[in-house]
Design an enzyme around this catalytic site. Structure first.
Site: not given
Length: 701
Positions: A560, A642, A674
Site C-alpha cells: 500500500s 484491489d 488489497h
C-alpha cells in the site's frame, strides 16, 4: 544519535505461561506455521462470570481448508472444550442470552448464515436454528432484556425484512451482463466489489419467542424508503461495533453514512437512533460533518458515548470520546485534551467509566476513562515483565474483571482475563504447542532523532538463536497513517521473516499512529519527504552499534503506502538496497487520483483538491516522474480485486522496470483484493517473496 534501546526477552510474550511441550530442539518458523496457527477472536463471558466462550479458526495443514468453531473455557482457568459443534458447518460470533440459559451464534449449516442457539440448561442438547431469513445474517446482537434480536445483512432498500425475492440492485438492467451506473450513484466499486445501488447492508429488530427463536415481523432501523439510505454497518470495514441496543431494549443506536453522489468524498458517518417504531431514525451527531461512530449507551441508560473526528474528509483524524446525557442532551468531549486516538470503547457495568484502547508508542494498551472527571489511567493487562502489545476485544465484567485478547509481534491473539487485584491470566492456549516447537523471537525497540529532530521509534526482530551476521529487511508500513507496532499480523509478519535468517527493521516514520495527532498529520502533502528521511535515519540508527546486522546486504519491502515507498525509493534512494518488494503500491499519482474509489483519502493527502485543480500537489511526490533513475531489482505483487490501489498501478511499475531493463518479477492474484487472504495464496506469496529475498541476500554476493 540513538536515544534508547530496550531489549525484550526472547519471546515478546510471557513464555512462562507456555508448558514445555517440545522436547526436541526448536525449529525455524515457516510460512506454513503462520498460515496454520489458530486464530482466536470474539471472547464473551457468561452472565454469572463462570465461563468464557471464544471463536477459533483452524487451518488444515494438508488442504489449508479453514474451519471456525466455538470453544468454552472456565473463567478460573482450565482446558478449553469445543462447544455447539455442528457437523459439516462452522460456528462464529458467540453471545450468551442475558439469563445465561442459551448461547447464540451464527452457523452456515442450513446453506446460508443464520442465527442458531444452544440450550445450556439441557446437558447434551443439540444446537437448533433460531432464524430463517431469506438473506444471510452478517451479524447480530441480543437486546439487554433478551426479548429481541438485532440482525443485519445485505438486502434491497425497500425490503421490509432480512431478505426479499429481489436484491434491489439497479445496476444490472439486462438483457446483457453489463453494469449500468447513472449520475448520482456515488461509489461504482468499493474495496473489492462492484457496488449494487439499491442494495445495502441494513439492520432489523425482531422479537424472540419463549423458545428463543425469531418470531413476528421485523422493524427496519433505517425507516421508510426515502429517509436514510446507507450501509450499517458501514462498508467496507464496519462491524458490530457500529450498532448497540439502548439499555432499556426499546431502541437502537447505529452508524451510517448517507449514500449519494458525494459518498466517495465523504467521511461523514453519523450516529443514528431508531425508536423501532417504523419511523425515520434521527441523528444526534448531524452537526458534525466528520466521522461519528461506535455508539455506546451506558448500562444505566443515562449516557451515550461515541467516538468522533473533527475534520471532514480526513479518515485518520483523532478519534475523541464524546458523551451525551440522554435526558438533557448535554454533551462534552471526554478525551478532548488527550492526544491519542481511541480505537475502541466499552462501559464499565456501573456506568462510572469507559475502558478504551488506543495506540501508544508501539503498544495498544487499554485505559480507564472516568465519566465525571475525564481522568485517564493506563491499565496493566500484560504479565509482569512483558510489554503490553496489542489489547483488543475488551469486555468489562460485572465482578470488576476485564476480559480481552492480547497479541504481539511474537504471538497471535489469545484470550486473557484480569481480575481486580490479581495478575492477568491467559485463558486460551490455542497456539502454545505450535509456538513451543519454534525458535523464539528476539525483539528490540529503539528511538532516534528523525526528520526535524523529532523522536522516531522503530523495532528490530531477529531469531533468538541467530549466530553470525544477518542480512537486513526494512519493512515499510501502509496506511500511510499506521504502525508496524507490537502486534501480530497474518500477512506482514516480522517473526516469520526473521525466522528465514534475517533481521527485520521497521520504522514508525512521520505519519505513524500512536505518537499524537501532529505526528500523524505530518505526512499530509509530504509522502516522499519526512517519511523517507526517517527511513534513512532509522536504518542508520538500527545498524549503529549492532555488528550482527549486515547493512551491506539489505532489501526493503512494503505494501500500500509501503509499496508506494518502494516506487519512491527506486527514484530517490536507488543505490541502497539489493532488492525491493512492492505489494499494491501507488506508481502514478495522476492515474491513482482518477481510479481509486474512496476519493476523500487521496484528495486529503494532496491538499484537499482534485487533481485537475492542483496537479502540482500530486506530481511533487509522484514516483512515475523518476523512472529514469530506477535501477534496483523489484518484485511487484498485485491483486486484481484491489480497487483501493487498482492493479494497473502495479502493472505500470512492472512495465517501467521492464522497459528500463531492471530485473523484475510480477506476482498477480486474480482472486485477492488489497490484501492476500486465502491460505494457499498466502503460502504462494510467502514462497515467492522468500525466494526473491534469498536470491539477493543469500547468494554469497
Amino acid at each position: 544519535m540513538k536515544k534508547s534501546a530496550t531489549a525484550l526477552c526472547a519471546l515478546a510474550f510471557a513464555l512462562s505461561a507456555a508448558p514445555a511441550l517440545a522436547q526436541t530442539a526448536p525449529r525455524a518458523m515457516t510460512a506454513e506455521d503462520l498460515i496454520t496457527l489458530k486464530r482466536v477472536v470474539a471472547p464473551t463471558a457468561s452472565p454469572d462470570g463462570q465461563w468464557v466462550v471464544f471463536q477459533q479458526t483452524d487451518t488444515d495443514p494438508q488442504s489449508y481448508k479453514r474451519s471456525t468453531g466455538l470453544w468454552r473455557v472456565p473463567a478460573k482457568g482450565g482446558p478449553a472444550q469445543r462447544i455447539a459443534d455442528i457437523p459439516d458447518a462452522g460456528e462464529n460470533s458467540p453471545a450468551f442470552s442475558p439469563d445465561g440459559t442459551r448461547l447464540y451464534f451464527i452457523s452456515d449449516k442450513s446453506g446460508k448464515d443464520q442465527v442458531w442457539l444452544l440450550d445450556l440448561t439441557t446437558p447434551g442438547a443439540a444446537p437448533v436454528r433460531a432464524s430463517d431469513f431469506q438473506a444471510d445474517v452478517a451479524g447480530f446482537q441480543l437486546s439487554p432484556d433478551g426479548t429481541r434480536l438485532l440482525v443485519w445483512g445485505d438486502v434491497a432498500r425497500d425490503c421490509p425484512t432480512l431478505g426479499c425475492d429481489s436484491s434491489g440492485d439497479t445496476s444490472q438492467p439486462g438483457p446483457g451482463t453489463g453494469r449500468h451506473y447513472k449520475t448520482g450513484t456515488g461509489f461504482v466499486r468499493h474495496w473489492d466489489s462492484w457496488e449494487t445501488p439499491g442494495n445495502y447492508s441494513r439492520a432489523f429488530a425482531v422479537n424472540l419467542g419463549a423458545d428463543g427463536k425469531v418470531s413476528g415481523e421485523a422493524i427496519a432501523l433505517d425507516g421508510p424508503v426515502g429517509t436514510l439510505t446507507g450501509d450499517t454497518p458501514s462498508k467496507p470495514m464496519g462491524g458490530g461495533e457500529e450498532l448497540a441496543w439502548a439499555a432499556d431494549s426499546k431502541s437502537v443506536f447505529f452508524t451510517a453514512r448517507q449514500s449519494n453522489a458525494q459518498e466517495p468524498l465523504s467521511t461523514n458517518l453519523d450516529v443514528w437512533h431508531s425508536m423501532l417504531d417504523g419511523k425515520a431514525p434521527h441523528s444526534p451527531t448531524k452537526a458534525n460533518l466528520a466521522t461519528d461512530t461506535q455508539p455506546r449507551p451506558s448500562p444505566d441508560g443515562k449516557w451515550l458515548a461515541w467516538t468522533a473526528m473533527e475534520r471532514p474528509g480526513y479518515e485518520s483524524d483523532r478519534l475523541v470520546v464524546h458523551v451525551m446525557n440522554l435526558a438533557t442532551h448535554e454533551r462534552r468531549a471526554l478525551t478532548g485534551s488527550w492526544d491519542r486516538s481511541v480505537s475502541s470503547l466499552a462501559w464499565t457495568p456501573d456506568s462510572r467509566a469507559l475502558i478504551v484502547t488506543a495506540e501508544d508508542v508501539l503498544d495498544t494498551p487499554a485505559f480507564r476513562v472516568e465519566l465525571d472527571s475525564g481522568k485517564i489511567t493506563r491499565l496493566r493487562l500484560a504479565p509482569k515483565g512483558a510489554r503490553e502489545g496489542h489489547i483488543g476485544n475488551v469486555t468489562p465484567l460485572a465482578n470488576g474483571a476485564i476480559l480481552y485478547t492480547r497479541d504481539g509481534v511474537a504471538s497471535p491473539a489469545e484470550v486473557w482475563i484480569a481480575e481486580k487485584g490479581k495478575a492477568p491470566r491467559q485463558l486460551s492456549r490455542a497456539n502454545d504447542a505450535q509456538l513451543a516447537a519454534l525458535v523464539p523471537l528476539s525483539s528490540e525497540r529503539f528511538s532516534f532523532k528523525g526528520a526535524n529532530g523529532a523522536t522516531v521509534w522503530g523495532q528490530i526482530q531477529t531469531p533468538a538463536n541467530a549466530k553470525g551476521k544477518l542480512p537486513v529487511l526494512l519493512f515499510v508500513h501502509g496506511g500511510p497513517q499506521g504502525s508496524f507496532n507490537d502486534a501480530w499480523s497474518s500477512r506482514w509478519n516480522p517473526r516469520v521473516f526473521a525466522a528465514q535468517g534475517y533481521a527485520v527493521v521497521s520504522i514508525d516514520f512521520h505519519g505513524s499512529t500512536g505518537y499524537g495527532q501532529a505526528f500523524t498529520d505530518a505526512i499530509n502533502q509530504d509522502w516522499g519527504g519526512k517519511p523517507l528521511e526517517d527511513l534513512k535515519l532509522g536504518l542508520e540508527a538500527a545498524l549503529a552499534g549492532r555488528p550482527q546486522l549486515d547493512g551491506t546486504k539489505a532489501c526493503a519491502l512494503g505494501a500500500s503506502y509501503g509499496g508506494y515507498m518502494m516506487n519512491w525509493i527506486e527514484g530517490q534512494w536507488p543505490d541502497r538496497f539489493r532488492c525491493l518488494v512492492n505489494h499494491n503500491g501507488v506508481f502514478d499519482s495522476r492515474a491513482m487520483a482518477y481510479s481509486t474509489e474512496e476519493l476523500w483519502f487521496n484528495e486529503w493527502e494532496h491538499g484537499g483538491k482534485p487533481y485537475y485543480e492542483a496537479p502540482e500537489a500530486y506530481e511533487k511526490w509522484n514516483p512515475v516522474n523518476h523512472v529514469a533513475k530506477w535501477k534496483t531489482p523489484m518484485l511487484v505483487v498485485l491483486g486484481e480485486k484491489d480497487f483501493r490501489i487498482p492493479y494497473s498501478q502495479g502493472l505500470g511499475a512492472f512495465t517501467a522496470l521492464q522497459r528500463k531493463g531492471v530485473e523484475a518479477e510480477l506476482l498477480v492474484f486474480p482472486d485477492e483484493n488489497h490484501w492476500v487472504l486465502k491460505p494457499k495464496n498466502s503460502l504462494q506469496w510467502h514462497q515467492t517473496v522468500f525466494a526473491w529475498l534469498d536470491r539477493f541476500l543469500k547468494s554469497g554476493n
